[in-house]
Write a protein that holds these residues in place. Structure first.
Motif, PDB file in Angstrom:
ATOM      1  N   LEU A  61      34.773  33.046  60.004  1.00 56.42           N
ATOM      2  CA  LEU A  61      34.663  33.459  58.599  1.00 56.42           C
ATOM      3  C   LEU A  61      35.962  33.307  57.818  1.00 56.42           C
ATOM      4  O   LEU A  61      35.978  32.752  56.723  1.00 56.42           O
ATOM      5  N   TRP A  62      37.049  33.811  58.371  1.00 60.19           N
ATOM      6  CA  TRP A  62      38.289  33.876  57.602  1.00 60.19           C
ATOM      7  C   TRP A  62      39.155  32.644  57.841  1.00 60.19           C
ATOM      8  O   TRP A  62      39.326  32.210  58.979  1.00 60.19           O
ATOM      9  N   VAL A  63      39.692  32.118  56.790  1.00 62.62           N
ATOM     10  CA  VAL A  63      40.593  30.975  56.879  1.00 62.62           C
ATOM     11  C   VAL A  63      41.901  31.417  57.530  1.00 62.62           C
ATOM     12  O   VAL A  63      42.459  32.456  57.173  1.00 62.62           O
ATOM     13  N   ARG A  64      42.353  30.617  58.511  1.00 60.88           N
ATOM     14  CA  ARG A  64      43.588  30.981  59.224  1.00 60.88           C
ATOM     15  C   ARG A  64      44.802  30.239  58.676  1.00 60.88           C
ATOM     16  O   ARG A  64      44.663  29.154  58.102  1.00 60.88           O
ATOM     17  N   ALA A  65      45.971  30.784  58.919  1.00 64.26           N
ATOM     18  CA  ALA A  65      47.225  30.087  58.579  1.00 64.26           C
ATOM     19  C   ALA A  65      47.184  28.738  59.275  1.00 64.26           C
ATOM     20  O   ALA A  65      46.818  28.636  60.444  1.00 64.26           O
ATOM     21  N   GLY A  66      47.530  27.695  58.553  1.00 64.47           N
ATOM     22  CA  GLY A  66      47.510  26.359  59.132  1.00 64.47           C
ATOM     23  C   GLY A  66      46.206  25.614  58.887  1.00 64.47           C
ATOM     24  O   GLY A  66      46.153  24.394  59.024  1.00 64.47           O
ATOM     25  N   ASP A  67      45.157  26.337  58.514  1.00 63.14           N
ATOM     26  CA  ASP A  67      43.886  25.662  58.231  1.00 63.14           C
ATOM     27  C   ASP A  67      43.978  24.782  56.995  1.00 63.14           C
ATOM     28  O   ASP A  67      43.232  23.808  56.857  1.00 63.14           O
ATOM     29  N   GLY A  68      44.843  25.153  56.076  1.00 60.39           N
ATOM     30  CA  GLY A  68      44.942  24.433  54.806  1.00 60.39           C
ATOM     31  C   GLY A  68      46.047  25.067  53.986  1.00 60.39           C
ATOM     32  O   GLY A  68      46.953  25.696  54.550  1.00 60.39           O
ATOM     33  N   PRO A  69      45.982  24.945  52.668  1.00 63.09           N
ATOM     34  CA  PRO A  69      47.059  25.512  51.845  1.00 63.09           C
ATOM     35  C   PRO A  69      47.147  27.027  52.024  1.00 63.09           C
ATOM     36  O   PRO A  69      46.136  27.703  52.208  1.00 63.09           O
ATOM     37  N   ASP A  70      48.387  27.515  51.932  1.00 67.26           N
ATOM     38  CA  ASP A  70      48.643  28.938  52.165  1.00 67.26           C
ATOM     39  C   ASP A  70      47.803  29.878  51.322  1.00 67.26           C
ATOM     40  O   ASP A  70      47.419  30.948  51.777  1.00 67.26           O
ATOM     41  N   TRP A  71      47.552  29.446  50.073  1.00 68.68           N
ATOM     42  CA  TRP A  71      46.900  30.404  49.165  1.00 68.68           C
ATOM     43  C   TRP A  71      45.498  30.790  49.643  1.00 68.68           C
ATOM     44  O   TRP A  71      44.954  31.796  49.196  1.00 68.68           O
ATOM     45  N   MET A  72      44.927  30.009  50.544  1.00 69.74           N
ATOM     46  CA  MET A  72      43.595  30.335  51.055  1.00 69.74           C
ATOM     47  C   MET A  72      43.627  31.084  52.390  1.00 69.74           C
ATOM     48  O   MET A  72      42.573  31.499  52.889  1.00 69.74           O
ATOM     49  N   THR A  73      44.792  31.254  52.963  1.00 69.26           N
ATOM     50  CA  THR A  73      44.853  31.962  54.247  1.00 69.26           C
ATOM     51  C   THR A  73      44.331  33.395  54.077  1.00 69.26           C
ATOM     52  O   THR A  73      44.792  34.118  53.208  1.00 69.26           O
ATOM     53  N   GLY A  74      43.359  33.750  54.889  1.00 71.25           N
ATOM     54  CA  GLY A  74      42.741  35.080  54.759  1.00 71.25           C
ATOM     55  C   GLY A  74      41.545  35.081  53.826  1.00 71.25           C
ATOM     56  O   GLY A  74      40.866  36.094  53.671  1.00 71.25           O
ATOM     57  N   GLY A  75      41.279  33.925  53.204  1.00 71.18           N
ATOM     58  CA  GLY A  75      40.111  33.815  52.329  1.00 71.18           C
ATOM     59  C   GLY A  75      38.914  33.263  53.083  1.00 71.18           C
ATOM     60  O   GLY A  75      38.871  33.284  54.321  1.00 71.18           O
ATOM     61  N   SER A  76      37.934  32.753  52.326  1.00 68.81           N
ATOM     62  CA  SER A  76      36.723  32.223  52.942  1.00 68.81           C
ATOM     63  C   SER A  76      36.062  31.263  51.956  1.00 68.81           C
ATOM     64  O   SER A  76      36.232  31.393  50.743  1.00 68.81           O
ATOM     65  N   TYR A  77      35.313  30.302  52.488  1.00 68.46           N
ATOM     66  CA  TYR A  77      34.611  29.354  51.621  1.00 68.46           C
ATOM     67  C   TYR A  77      33.166  29.775  51.436  1.00 68.46           C
ATOM     68  O   TYR A  77      32.492  30.169  52.396  1.00 68.46           O
ATOM     69  N   LEU A  78      32.729  29.658  50.205  1.00 66.87           N
ATOM     70  CA  LEU A  78      31.403  30.119  49.807  1.00 66.87           C
ATOM     71  C   LEU A  78      30.535  28.917  49.461  1.00 66.87           C
ATOM     72  O   LEU A  78      30.930  28.066  48.667  1.00 66.87           O
TER      73      LEU A  78
END
Ligand code: HEM
Ligand code: HEM
Lengths: 411, 411
Positions: free
Chosen positions: B241-258
């Motif tokens: 569910l949660w975007v991890r550090a390193g998955d992509g740009p920092d601003w999305m770390t801890g976020g999620s795609y809808l």
């Protein structure tokens, strides 16, 4: 077959798709449950439920076209509808959930999405539109004069496809899934006999119909329903709501006429107006809902009072002045509308408004003159558009389980 | 300025339209109420609320187009939105109800229709669509690879006007008027900066997102959400569910795609199918929601089991088989959809279905392959049509009151 019982049952316990259909829920058809419930509204009674019933929170309203010319098929459907309505309003399913009559190929007689949900105060109210009384079913002589088509009002921008209908059913409940389930199962039962003409969901009641209810707010942010006819005002209801013997054909005695108007509210321009202008337009203040000449919500408006500037405090074109009984030969309405938001309009705006519902003894002396005055003069018109219109004769209630919707009309 | 307090206040007590606007509610601006409430969900936190929050009963989802090229105006609006969202989710109004700054001509900063209503578990969740990352605001470099446009799926019948959007806000609450009020006030605040692209109301949640919730039913009558990711499965949430550090740009770390998909459900043909066929299509029974190879709802489906006829008990094209993680390289989704009925379709049928919502760590490895498989093989496709599609990047939550929606993206 009561919803809350069904849900508690263990699964069929048989693996294999080939048999699952045939056995599921068989054990649930264990008769009626007589027990009373706080959120269950009697289906049988002198009046149809859903008129003076304290307005529930959610609405699914549907207008049907009759697509058969076979009167017997129509009467048959009305009988099936009545049986299903009597069940569903009591929190039961419309019919069997499993394989009907043990035939695995037969579709279930209930669609299932209300399993496990409470009765939620569901009421189902039937009405017959003017078009039903054309040549198809030999009903010309039974058409009440009060069911004359509504006139065109100044400013009307009605969509004919969203207006009219041979039959209507108003489903009100405190759970939208329960209201939707009821309408959907009536449509299912009516396959081949009726077809959905238009349908409307409403999510926030905009009127209190009982003195026991707090007054809700419409999407312009104002309390709506303050000066409504209320269930407790029985002698007013006899004068203004219920059709009397001698008013017209017997089958409508004890019934009521229903007018629906889908009214788009232009919320974006409204949201750019000042509080001052908003309150001037309605003639009431926004916080309390008090008339601008009073202090609290239920104070009688005084249309004679003038302000320091010599102008009437409640403007001559204010909504509550124009709609008030004293300005309309004493006419009153029982309003029972709902807010709606139908997504957006493709022009960057919410497609929102009021699904106006009003019951009355005779629209020719009530809705029509009031709406004529509003359509001509109401300052509110700058912010609203009437987009759909419906008129239906709602007969009295059913007293016995062998009676059915429309019997006194068709037989 | 807490709703329940405002409503209890006496009216302005001043007659005269000329002054009513200026004084109404002045006395209500008496600061914040710190008290906790059972139906109030924290706005600030590591994650945005409205994702693993136990799914509320009602939805108002809106997608906006940004109509300005002025980045500062957009950032400014996002700041105002954040402040309003922080207030509204706590049961307060978006802003002043009366004349703003004592100016009787200024429109109120709250539209008023939620006055007197409880917080109703309102959550507001923001997302940024792929189109926001074009040349307008210099965000190209910040676009996550995971926010690549969804591919066209076989059978798609998408309406572009009901799809996409630069921004979205998901409002979930247990009272639809509260959800509508929130979206409407954000739209009001955004006037001139954003414009509503499309908007959807949903009335019955179709997924449980917490093990504390009973599984609701969709409009095909089946329990929906059984095998969902649940809030309590924290290590699965970290994986899926949660975007991890390193998955992509920092601003999305801890976020999620809808991902949103408005899926029309052809309820009339469905209602003509047998229970047997319905259960075969899903691979679960309708009563319990048990897999056809099991006895109760939460039994693991066993896709290897064959019936007496030698065929797999859960058919090869059954929805739950095709959607199951074991068939999709382990992919999981957090589903959070709602039922909808948008009136009728002009062809005699209800315009009803599922507004599918799913959150995930990377749509390219989750929604896309699962939907590709479903679009190609699912027997359910005969009864459904995908009519709208949305994809949004939802950043992590805000931790401090001086942070705002999009700050890490825009600054
Ligand atoms: C979107 C359209 C409308 C809105 C927003 C609206 C709103 C209101 C509000 C806020 C009030 C004052 C509170 C109350 O007594 O309920 C009111 C009163 C009333 N409205 Fe409307 N209304 C609308 C359309 C109509 C229509 C179409 C009719 C009938 C033709 C109507 C008939 C009345 C009546 C009879 C009253 C009570 C007047 C009195 O006795 O003081 N309204 N309305
Ligand atoms: C109208 C369309 C749909 C309906 C009526 C529907 C209904 C259902 C039902 C009844 C279940 C079984 C209970 C459960 O585990 O929740 C289910 C499972 C599931 N559905 Fe759907 N669904 C639809 C569309 C989709 C779409 C578009 C996706 C994703 C692309 C999806 C993904 C899933 C997943 C991942 C599961 C769980 C499978 C498992 O692990 O057993 N569904 N759906």
């Amino acid at each position: 077959m009561q919803r809350r019982k069904v849900i508690g049952l263990a699964g069929a316990g048989v693996v294999g798709a080939a048999t699952a259909g045939a056995v599921a829920w068989r054990s649930t058809a264990n008769g009626e449950a007589a027990q009373e419930s706080a959120d269950r509204i009697a289906f049988y009674g002198e009046r149809q439920a859903g008129i003076i019933t304290p307005a529930q929170d959610r609405l699914h309203f549907v207008a049907f076209d009759v697509i058969t010319k076979d009167k017997a098929a129509l009467v048959d459907m009305l009988q099936s509808w009545t049986a299903a309505a009597a069940r569903m309003t009591q929190g039961k399913e419309a019919g069997a959930l499993g394989a009907v009559g043990g035939l695995p190929e037969a579709p279930p007689e209930d669609t299932g999405e209300a399993l496990g949900l409470p009765p939620a105060d569901l009421t189902l109210t039937i009405g017959f539109g003017p078009s039903l009384f054309d040549s198809r079913f030999g009903l010309r002589d039974k058409k009440p004069a009060a069911l004359a088509d509504l006139p065109k009002f100044p400013g009307d921008t009605l969509d004919p496809a969203l207006s009219g209908g041979d039959l209507c059913v108003q489903a009100c409940a405190n759970d939208p899934q329960v209201a939707v389930h009821a309408i959907r199962n009536l449509a299912r039962i009516g396959m081949g006999v009726v077809s959905v003409r238009w349908s409307q969901l409403g999510f926030g009641r905009t009127s209190s119909t009982s003195t026991t209810q707090a007054t809700p707010r419409n999407l312009f942010g104002f309390k709506d329903g303050t000066a409504n006819l209320k269930a407790e005002e029985t002698s007013l209801l006899d004068d203004h709501l219920w059709v009397r013997a001698g008013d017209g054909p017997d089958w409508m005695t004890g019934g009521s006429y229903l007018v629906t108007r889908k009214i788009r509210m232009l919320v974006e321009p409204w949201d750019r107006t000042s509080l001052l202008e908003q309150e001037t337009i309605f003639g009431r203040n926004k916080g309390e809902g008090a008339p601008l000449t009073g202090r609290s919500e239920f104070d009688e408006p005084d249309f004679a009072v003038r302000g320091d500037d010599g102008e009437p405090v409640i403007a001559t074109n204010a909504h509550v002045r124009l709609a008030h009984p004293t300005q309309n030969g004493g006419a009153r309405l029982l309003r029972r509308g709902y807010n709606f938001v139908d997504g957006s309009d493709g022009l960057g705006r919410l497609d929102a408004g009021l699904f106006f519902i009003a019951y009355q003894r005779d629209p020719r002396r009530q809705f029509v003159p009031v709406q004529m005055r509003l359509a001509r003069q109401d300052e509110l018109n700058e912010y609203i558009r009437h987009v759909s219109s419906g008129l239906f004769a709602c007969p009295p209630g059913l007293l016995a389980a062998d009676d059915f919707w429309g019997r006194s009309l068709f037989t």
